[in-house]
Design a protein around this motif. Structure first.
Motif, PDB file in Angstrom:
ATOM      1  N   GLY A 217      22.016  41.696  48.747  1.00  0.00           N
ATOM      2  CA  GLY A 217      21.370  40.879  49.731  1.00  0.00           C
ATOM      3  C   GLY A 217      20.213  40.267  49.194  1.00  0.00           C
ATOM      4  N   CYS A 218      20.210  39.828  48.076  1.00  0.00           N
ATOM      5  CA  CYS A 218      18.730  39.239  47.631  1.00  0.00           C
ATOM      6  C   CYS A 218      18.568  37.856  48.422  1.00  0.00           C
ATOM      7  CB  CYS A 218      18.670  39.203  46.049  1.00  0.00           C
ATOM      8  SG  CYS A 218      17.380  40.174  45.095  1.00  0.00           S
ATOM      9  N   THR A 219      19.580  37.220  48.309  1.00  0.00           N
ATOM     10  CA  THR A 219      19.484  35.774  48.677  1.00  0.00           C
ATOM     11  C   THR A 219      19.648  35.641  50.061  1.00  0.00           C
ATOM     12  OG1 THR A 219      20.338  34.915  46.694  1.00  0.00           O
ATOM     13  CG2 THR A 219      19.953  33.429  48.351  1.00  0.00           C
ATOM     14  N   PRO A 220      18.473  35.213  50.843  1.00  0.00           N
ATOM     15  CA  PRO A 220      18.885  35.066  52.305  1.00  0.00           C
ATOM     16  C   PRO A 220      20.116  34.352  52.654  1.00  0.00           C
ATOM     17  CG  PRO A 220      16.656  34.565  51.802  1.00  0.00           C
ATOM     18  CD  PRO A 220      17.360  34.758  50.558  1.00  0.00           C
ATOM     19  N   GLY A 221      20.871  34.649  53.618  1.00  0.00           N
ATOM     20  CA  GLY A 221      22.302  34.259  53.740  1.00  0.00           C
ATOM     21  C   GLY A 221      23.376  34.872  53.360  1.00  0.00           C
ATOM     22  N   GLU A 222      23.112  35.835  52.018  1.00  0.00           N
ATOM     23  CA  GLU A 222      24.235  36.273  51.595  1.00  0.00           C
ATOM     24  C   GLU A 222      24.459  37.713  52.335  1.00  0.00           C
ATOM     25  OE1 GLU A 222      23.411  37.100  47.679  1.00  0.00           O
ATOM     26  OE2 GLU A 222      23.958  35.101  46.842  1.00  0.00           O
ATOM     27  N   ASP A 223      23.269  38.133  52.934  1.00  0.00           N
ATOM     28  CA  ASP A 223      23.349  39.624  53.726  1.00  0.00           C
ATOM     29  C   ASP A 223      22.963  39.334  55.231  1.00  0.00           C
ATOM     30  OD1 ASP A 223      20.579  39.134  53.562  1.00  0.00           O
ATOM     31  OD2 ASP A 223      20.080  40.947  52.766  1.00  0.00           O
ATOM     32  N   GLY A 224      22.730  37.966  55.830  1.00  0.00           N
ATOM     33  CA  GLY A 224      22.539  37.802  57.003  1.00  0.00           C
ATOM     34  C   GLY A 224      21.156  37.788  57.292  1.00  0.00           C
ATOM     35  N   SER A 225      20.126  38.091  56.341  1.00  0.00           N
ATOM     36  CA  SER A 225      18.829  38.414  56.772  1.00  0.00           C
ATOM     37  C   SER A 225      18.067  36.985  57.084  1.00  0.00           C
ATOM     38  CB  SER A 225      18.071  39.252  55.591  1.00  0.00           C
ATOM     39  OG  SER A 225      18.248  38.329  54.396  1.00  0.00           O
ATOM     40  N   GLY A 226      18.482  36.052  56.592  1.00  0.00           N
ATOM     41  CA  GLY A 226      17.933  34.610  56.450  1.00  0.00           C
ATOM     42  C   GLY A 226      17.761  34.008  58.117  1.00  0.00           C
ATOM     43  N   PHE A 227      18.738  34.792  58.894  1.00  0.00           N
ATOM     44  CA  PHE A 227      18.898  34.085  60.259  1.00  0.00           C
ATOM     45  C   PHE A 227      17.897  35.022  61.082  1.00  0.00           C
ATOM     46  CE2 PHE A 227      23.096  33.195  58.583  1.00  0.00           C
ATOM     47  CZ  PHE A 227      23.180  31.938  59.070  1.00  0.00           C
ATOM     48  N   GLY A 228      17.188  35.911  60.501  1.00  0.00           N
ATOM     49  CA  GLY A 228      16.236  36.691  61.324  1.00  0.00           C
ATOM     50  C   GLY A 228      16.936  37.563  62.459  1.00  0.00           C
ATOM     51  N   ARG A 229      15.970  37.849  63.236  1.00  0.00           N
ATOM     52  CA  ARG A 229      16.629  38.706  64.503  1.00  0.00           C
ATOM     53  C   ARG A 229      17.505  37.934  65.305  1.00  0.00           C
ATOM     54  NH1 ARG A 229      15.704  39.114  69.680  1.00  0.00           N
ATOM     55  NH2 ARG A 229      16.064  41.172  70.803  1.00  0.00           N
ATOM     56  N   ILE A 230      18.628  38.500  65.511  1.00  0.00           N
ATOM     57  CA  ILE A 230      19.703  37.892  66.384  1.00  0.00           C
ATOM     58  C   ILE A 230      19.804  38.119  67.695  1.00  0.00           C
ATOM     59  CG2 ILE A 230      22.315  37.144  66.326  1.00  0.00           C
ATOM     60  CD1 ILE A 230      22.198  37.579  63.346  1.00  0.00           C
ATOM     61  N   PRO A 231      19.465  37.562  68.639  1.00  0.00           N
ATOM     62  CA  PRO A 231      19.689  38.077  69.989  1.00  0.00           C
ATOM     63  C   PRO A 231      21.160  38.694  70.468  1.00  0.00           C
ATOM     64  CG  PRO A 231      18.240  36.225  70.273  1.00  0.00           C
ATOM     65  CD  PRO A 231      18.900  36.101  69.041  1.00  0.00           C
ATOM     66  N   GLU A 232      21.303  39.669  71.136  1.00  0.00           N
ATOM     67  CA  GLU A 232      22.490  40.176  71.217  1.00  0.00           C
ATOM     68  C   GLU A 232      23.193  39.153  72.217  1.00  0.00           C
ATOM     69  OE1 GLU A 232      22.519  44.139  72.818  1.00  0.00           O
ATOM     70  OE2 GLU A 232      22.649  44.955  70.928  1.00  0.00           O
ATOM     71  N   GLY A 233      24.620  38.718  71.631  1.00  0.00           N
ATOM     72  CA  GLY A 233      25.478  37.822  72.247  1.00  0.00           C
ATOM     73  C   GLY A 233      25.468  36.453  71.839  1.00  0.00           C
ATOM     74  N   SER A 234      24.416  36.096  71.214  1.00  0.00           N
ATOM     75  CA  SER A 234      24.106  34.632  70.888  1.00  0.00           C
ATOM     76  C   SER A 234      24.478  34.488  69.627  1.00  0.00           C
ATOM     77  CB  SER A 234      22.483  34.570  70.763  1.00  0.00           C
ATOM     78  OG  SER A 234      22.079  35.253  69.894  1.00  0.00           O
ATOM     79  N   VAL A 235      24.759  33.077  69.221  1.00  0.00           N
ATOM     80  CA  VAL A 235      25.164  32.650  67.950  1.00  0.00           C
ATOM     81  C   VAL A 235      23.765  32.249  67.104  1.00  0.00           C
ATOM     82  CG1 VAL A 235      26.248  30.826  66.681  1.00  0.00           C
ATOM     83  CG2 VAL A 235      27.189  31.748  68.686  1.00  0.00           C
ATOM     84  N   PRO A 236      23.518  32.911  65.699  1.00  0.00           N
ATOM     85  CA  PRO A 236      22.273  32.611  65.231  1.00  0.00           C
ATOM     86  C   PRO A 236      22.075  30.947  65.220  1.00  0.00           C
ATOM     87  CG  PRO A 236      23.503  34.359  64.204  1.00  0.00           C
ATOM     88  CD  PRO A 236      24.501  33.608  65.396  1.00  0.00           C
ATOM     89  N   LYS A 237      21.068  30.545  65.049  1.00  0.00           N
ATOM     90  CA  LYS A 237      20.620  29.115  64.958  1.00  0.00           C
ATOM     91  C   LYS A 237      20.967  28.539  63.470  1.00  0.00           C
ATOM     92  CE  LYS A 237      16.845  25.490  65.456  1.00  0.00           C
ATOM     93  NZ  LYS A 237      15.518  25.307  65.828  1.00  0.00           N
ATOM     94  N   GLY A 238      21.832  27.652  63.281  1.00  0.00           N
ATOM     95  CA  GLY A 238      22.206  27.186  61.940  1.00  0.00           C
ATOM     96  C   GLY A 238      23.395  27.731  61.523  1.00  0.00           C
ATOM     97  N   TYR A 239      24.148  28.868  62.358  1.00  0.00           N
ATOM     98  CA  TYR A 239      25.596  29.028  61.760  1.00  0.00           C
ATOM     99  C   TYR A 239      26.559  28.137  62.215  1.00  0.00           C
ATOM    100  CZ  TYR A 239      29.840  31.632  61.283  1.00  0.00           C
ATOM    101  OH  TYR A 239      31.049  31.972  61.024  1.00  0.00           O
ATOM    102  N   ALA A 240      27.517  27.999  61.163  1.00  0.00           N
ATOM    103  CA  ALA A 240      28.613  27.175  61.677  1.00  0.00           C
ATOM    104  C   ALA A 240      29.686  27.791  60.857  1.00  0.00           C
ATOM    105  CB  ALA A 240      28.633  25.813  61.260  1.00  0.00           C
ATOM    106  N   ILE A 241      30.922  27.865  61.555  1.00  0.00           N
ATOM    107  CA  ILE A 241      32.077  28.392  60.729  1.00  0.00           C
ATOM    108  C   ILE A 241      32.433  27.678  59.503  1.00  0.00           C
ATOM    109  CG2 ILE A 241      34.580  28.972  60.832  1.00  0.00           C
ATOM    110  CD1 ILE A 241      34.226  29.056  63.904  1.00  0.00           C
ATOM    111  N   PRO A 242      32.413  28.231  58.302  1.00  0.00           N
ATOM    112  CA  PRO A 242      32.565  27.730  56.937  1.00  0.00           C
ATOM    113  C   PRO A 242      33.811  26.704  57.076  1.00  0.00           C
ATOM    114  CG  PRO A 242      31.985  29.911  56.652  1.00  0.00           C
ATOM    115  CD  PRO A 242      32.143  29.936  58.170  1.00  0.00           C
TER     116      PRO A 242
END
Length: 372
Positions: A217-242
Motif C-alpha cells: 500500500g505504499c503508493t496512494p491509490g493502490e490501497d485506497g489511502s489516496g482518497f482520504g476519509r470516505i463518508p459512508e454511502g458516498s463515492v470518493p471524489k475522483g473515482y471512476a470504474i476502470p
C-alpha cells in the motif's frame, strides 16, 4: 536453533560496539522525529544490489563504501537485521513473519538498538518495560527483543493473512499505524540477503500453506489511502470504474454502487434495497449475488459458498470485480466485498451500517476469488 540466534547476536553485535564507541544513540526526541520523517516509499529497491552490499558487511566490511537507500548506518543496522532474521529462524517463524519483524524495527528504530525513545521505549522495536515487554536490560538485548516480538506476533489471530503493516500494528499498537508499509520492500530484500548466510535460511515453515496476502500500500491509490476519509454511502471524489475492467465486472460494480447508502439487513435479499421492506435490503453476500445477477452471472447466496466460486487469485493481483473475503477463516469466511479498482472495495458491512466504499487497506483479506 536457539543457540544460533544467540550466537549471531554475539558475533555481530560485539564488533559494532567496538567500532561505534563514538556513536551517540538517539535521544527520545530524535527517535520520534526519525519515526515520522521518512515518508518516501522504498519501491525502487534493487534486491541484487542490496544482497551484494549486505553480504559485504556480513563478511566484515566497514560499511563506509556501502550505500543502501533506507540504511544510513549499515555497519550497525545490518547486523541487527541479521539478529532479527536468525531469531525468527530459531523459532521457526515463517518468512513473512521475519519480514514483518524487519519492517517493524525499521520503522521503530531504523534497526538501531536505541537506549531511549517515547516514554520508556527501548531497543530495536521500542518495547516498553512498563507494558510488560521485559526489563530495560532484557529489551536492549537484540536477541531477546526479537524473540519477544515474534512471540507476540504469533499470538495474533490470522496474522499471516494480514498485510505487513496490519500485522505490525497488531503487535505494536503504534500512533502511526500505516507507517510500517513503507519498509516492506527493503525488509524483503534484507531478509532474502541475510537468510542465505544462515543455517536453515532457505526454508519457510509455512511455504505453500497460505497464499501471500502482502500488499504494502505504499503508493496512494493502490490501497485506497489516496482518497482520504470516505463518508459512508458516498463515492470518493475522483473515482471512476476502470475502463479496462471486464464489461461484466463494470456492470456488477455499477449496480452495487446504486445501492450505496442503503442499510444493511442480515438475510436480506438485496432485491429492493431502496424499498420499505427491510428484507429487500442487502447483506454482504446478497449484494455480491445481485450485483453479478444484473451482469448475467449467477452466484450462490452465502459467503461460505461464494468463497468457492470461480478461481482463487492472489490479493496482490486483484482486478475490478474480484470478490474478497475477511473475518472467520479462509475456508469459512464471514464477510465478502467486491474490489472496485483504485484500491477500493464496496461492501454491505454489518447491522446499522449502510452499503459503503472502503479502502482495501482496512481489509485483512483471507481469500480472493475471480468469478469471471
Amino acid at each position: 536453533m536457539k543457540g544460533l540466534a544467540a550466537g549471531v547476536g554475539v558475533v555481530f553485535l560485539s564488533p559494532i560496539l567496538i567500532a561505534c564507541t563514538g556513536m551517540m544513540l538517539a535521544s527520545s526526541a530524535d527517535a520520534v522525529q526519525s519515526n515520522g520523517s521518512f515518508s518516501s516509499c522504498l519501491t525502487d529497491i534493487d534486491t541484487d544490489k542490496v544482497a551484494e552490499q549486505v553480504t559485504k558487511i556480513l563478511d566484515g566490511a566497514s560499511g563506509k563504501n556501502v550505500h543502501i537507500k533506507g540504511l544510513d548506518v549499515p555497519a550497525e543496522q545490518v547486523p541487527n537485521a541479521a539478529t532479527i532474521v536468525a531469531a525468527g529462524l530459531s523459532l521457526d517463524v515463517p518468512k513473512k513473519g521475519q519480514i514483518i519483524a524487519l519492517a517493524t524495527a525499521m520503522q521503530e528504530s531504523r534497526l538501531r538498538n536505541l537506549g531511549s525513545g517515547d516514554r520508556d521505549s527501548l531497543g530495536l522495536f521500542q518495547q516498553r518495560p512498563s507494558q510488560g515487554w521485559g526489563s530495560a536490560q532484557q529489551i536492549q538485548d537484540p536477541v531477546y527483543a526479537s524473540e519477544q516480538f515474534y512471540k507476540h506476533l504469533l499470538k495474533v489471530d490470522g496474522w499471516q493473512q494480514m498485510t505487513v503493516t496490519q500485522a505490525a500494528q497488531a503487535v505494536q499498537k503504534s500512533g502511526l499505524p500505516n507507517a510500517y508499509a513503507q519498509w516492506e520492500n527493503l525488509a524483503t530484500a534484507l531478509r532474502a540477503a541475510i537468510a542465505k548466510t544462515l543455517p536453515g535460511g532457505g526454508k519457510d515453515p509455512d511455504q505453500g500453506k497460505q497464499p501471500s496476502t502482502s500488499m504494502s500500500g505504499c503508493t496512494p491509490g493502490e490501497d485506497g489511502s489516496g482518497f482520504g476519509r470516505i463518508p459512508e454511502g458516498s463515492v470518493p471524489k475522483g473515482y471512476a470504474i476502470p475502463k479496462d475492467a471486464d464489461p461484466k465486472a463494470r456492470m456488477a460494480i455499477a449496480w452495487a454502487m446504486q445501492q450505496l447508502g442503503t442499510l444493511y439487513q442480515w438475510g436480506g435479499t438485496c432485491t429492493n434495497s431502496h424499498g420499505p421492506d427491510p428484507m429487500g435490503r442487502c447483506d454482504c453476500s446478497s449484494l455480491m449475488q445481485q450485483a453479478y445477477a444484473h451482469a448475467g452471472v449467477t452466484l450462490t447466496r452465502t459467503t461460505y459458498t461464494q468463497v468457492n466460486e470461480g478461481k482463487a487469485v492472489s490479493p496482490t493481483q486483484l482486478k475490478p470485480g474480484d470478490l474478497i473475503f475477511s473475518r472467520g477463516t479462509a475456508a469459512r469466511p464471514e464477510h465478502v466485498g467486491m474490489y472496485m479498482g483504485e484500491g477500493l472495495v464496496i461492501e454491505a458491512p454489518r447491522t446499522s451500517k449502510p452499503v459503503r466504499i472502503t479502502p482495501i487497506k482496512d481489509w485483512a483479506i483471507l481469500a480472493a476469488r475471480r468469478v469471471l
